[in-house]
Design an enzyme around this catalytic site. Structure first.
Site, PDB file in Angstrom:
ATOM      1  N   HIS A 226      54.490  32.813  86.419  1.00 34.16           N
ATOM      2  CA  HIS A 226      53.644  32.533  87.511  1.00 34.16           C
ATOM      3  C   HIS A 226      53.836  31.221  88.132  1.00 34.16           C
ATOM      4  O   HIS A 226      54.828  30.209  87.816  1.00 34.16           O
ATOM      5  CB  HIS A 226      52.302  32.176  86.948  1.00 34.16           C
ATOM      6  CG  HIS A 226      52.015  31.073  86.215  1.00 34.16           C
ATOM      7  ND1 HIS A 226      51.808  29.810  86.736  1.00 34.16           N
ATOM      8  CD2 HIS A 226      52.180  30.873  84.585  1.00 34.16           C
ATOM      9  CE1 HIS A 226      51.733  28.817  85.646  1.00 34.16           C
ATOM     10  NE2 HIS A 226      52.038  29.334  84.624  1.00 34.16           N
ATOM     11  N   CYS A 227      53.560  30.872  89.350  1.00 34.93           N
ATOM     12  CA  CYS A 227      53.856  29.807  90.340  1.00 34.93           C
ATOM     13  C   CYS A 227      52.466  29.023  90.360  1.00 34.93           C
ATOM     14  O   CYS A 227      51.547  29.136  89.400  1.00 34.93           O
ATOM     15  CB  CYS A 227      54.361  30.097  91.528  1.00 34.93           C
ATOM     16  SG  CYS A 227      53.477  30.973  92.689  1.00 34.93           S
ATOM     17  N   MET A 228      52.114  28.204  91.620  1.00 36.62           N
ATOM     18  CA  MET A 228      50.870  27.551  91.552  1.00 36.62           C
ATOM     19  C   MET A 228      49.830  28.396  91.710  1.00 36.62           C
ATOM     20  O   MET A 228      48.800  28.027  91.111  1.00 36.62           O
ATOM     21  CB  MET A 228      51.328  26.418  92.960  1.00 36.62           C
ATOM     22  CG  MET A 228      52.399  25.589  92.615  1.00 36.62           C
ATOM     23  SD  MET A 228      51.759  24.195  91.515  1.00 36.62           S
ATOM     24  CE  MET A 228      50.508  23.269  92.567  1.00 36.62           C
TER      25      MET A 228
END
Length: 495
Positions: A28-30
């Site tokens: 996952h990213c932001m």
């Protein structure tokens, strides 16, 4: 209640992307949950977009589900857990008993699976996760270790002086920053944000750390090494998870990373670096003392028990110890001794080959697995030959003990050496060896240990590896009998 909401979101997403077996990686990213898919056609885009928690989907190198800041960090661990649970539930059943080569391999696979199930204790699962942190680093350790060895040869011989500084930089650059990689992998393995784990661990190797006066003592860059990096990143994971549970989602993206680095960094500087530094020094001193004072006996015990340690899953605890020793002295003295277990295994397999001349199926398996065994890859021989047979596994350990005692004896005599990297074993370890007595002596001692392991493993298995009943059951060729059953009798030819 928030955890239930996040798990419900993950549970709603999972079937709409094809289920656990359709997913090959998760990150996952932001704002986005990123997943790699086996079959894109199984994804139900419109149904995903209709979920209340999903803000949209994006297709790039991975399939990306937009959940928003804060939310994605909470949903991703739940999603990973559901995928793992789904895969476990569909695992294949264990194999059955028999005496052909294929069935021995099935029996070995069943033993391996049963052992893995028994290893699912909290301590062993933790050790397995620690191993997962260090295993991805092994290719870089091997490459840099071989370059370091080449650089040492060039320096000793006085060849290519203009190239030596460049090779030194290549060999040392990774090791000088290994704490950062350990921190990154630790956070990833334990469910935190990898880059935050790396950021906290980077404090340990930052040169400016030498300017800090903590409790009247100055720190030194690298103090605590990989053990300090592991502890610092693990602390960062717990701080981050604590923040995720309590910080409002609107503030999560700003507050959580700040508090994670701040709190974990202060504890690392004023506590963990001192403790991990003392532990690292103690490990190095103990390993050197053990082999210097009781080398032959210590080598016998380590070489003889390594295969059972592998079976129990406890060998994983040695990975950070190896890395710590490499950080301190440039090589780990333990690995060449533990490699003798593989030599005993090879010798045992060759003895099985000669003791069962009529079992062509098993002999074919041994012939195909021996080249890998000589290079230190022992699993095909362990789980396909010695372990399912029983007694040859014990006699293989005897060969490993003899080889370990041989190598340990030379440590006791002052000829210490080790491996500049972890991972390879057997013949593949030769390019990675380094020691205090010169390359020629080091290579000769290691080769002597392998030879002793092969010979003792062979002799112990040849003379004590089989009962009379085992020879009766195993020393037959099942293939002709099977062919005779399968082939119908021919009709008589008319005169």
């Amino acid at each position: 209640m928030s955890t239930d909401k996040n798990r419900a979101t993950a549970a709603a997403i999972l079937p709409l992307v094809g289920g656990p077996d359709n997913i090959t990686s998760i990150a996952h990213c932001m704002t986005r949950l990123r997943i790699a898919l086996r079959d894109r056609a199984l994804v139900q885009d419109e149904a995903l977009k209709a979920l209340p928690a999903v803000l949209g989907v994006v297709e790039d190198d991975t399939y990306q589900i937009v959940l928003g800041p804060g939310t994605v960090a909470r949903v991703t661990p739940e999603f990973e857990a559901l995928v793992e649970e789904g895969r476990t539930a569909t695992a294949a059943p264990a194999a059955t008993h028999a005496v052909t080569a294929d069935e021995l391999a099935e029996r070995g696979a069943a033993l391996k699976k049963a052992q893995k199930a028994r290893n699912a204790t909290p301590v062993k699962l933790f050790l397995r996760r620690v191993a997962n942190i260090f295993v991805p680093l092994i290719p870089a350790l091997i490459g840099c270790g071989i370059i370091a060895g080449l650089n040492g040869v060039l320096t000793t011989m006085g060849w290519l002086p203009a190239v030596v500084p460049a090779l030194a930089a290549m060999a040392s650059g990774f090791m000088s920053l290994i704490a950062v990689f350990v921190g990154h992998n630790t956070a990833k393995e334990f469910g935190g944000t990898p880059i935050l784990g790396g950021a906290v661990a980077a404090i340990i190797v930052f040169p400016g750390i030498a300017k800090i006066d903590a409790f009247g003592r100055h720190l030194s860059p690298g103090q605590g090494g990989v053990l300090g990096a592991l502890a610092a990143a693990l602390l960062a994971v717990y701080v981050e998870k604590w923040c995720r549970r309590r910080i409002p989602e609107a503030l999560d993206v700003l507050v959580t990373p700040t508090l994670t680095v701040l709190v974990s960094g202060l504890v690392t500087i004023f506590g963990l670096m001192f403790l991990a530094g003392a532990a690292s020094t103690a490990i190095g001193s103990f390993a050197n003392w053990l082999l210097a004072t009781g080398g032959a006996f210590a080598g016998l015990v380590l070489g003889g028990l390594f295969l059972p340690l592998v079976m129990l899953g406890l060998h994983q605890a040695l990975i950070p110890l190896h890395t710590t020793l490499i950080e301190q002295s440039g090589y780990t003295v333990l690995l060449p001794i533990l490699a003798m277990a593989g030599a005993g295994q090879v010798g045992a397999a060759i003895a099985v080959y000669y003791r069962l001349p009529r079992n062509r199926s098993l002999r074919t398996t041994i012939k195909s697995a021996l080249p890998a065994g000589f290079l230190g890859v022992g699993e095909p021989l362990i789980y396909g030959v010695s372990l399912p047979l029983g007694r040859p596994f014990v006699t293989a350990c005897v060969g490993g003990a003899a080889g370990g005692a041989f190598v340990g004896l030379f440590h006791q005599l002052g000829m210490a050496f080790g491996s500049t990297a972890i991972g390879p074993s057997g013949w593949a370890l030769f390019p990675l060896l380094d020691g205090t007595s010169g390359m020629g002596a080091t290579l000769a001692i290691y080769a002597g240990g392998l030879t002793v392991g092969y010979l003792v493993g062979f002799a112990a298995t040849f003379f004590f590896g089989f009962t009379d009943q085992m020879l009766t059951d195993l020393n037959t060729d099942p293939e002709p009998a099977a062919a005779a059953v399968a082939e119908p009798p021919k009709a008589p030819v008319p005169a």
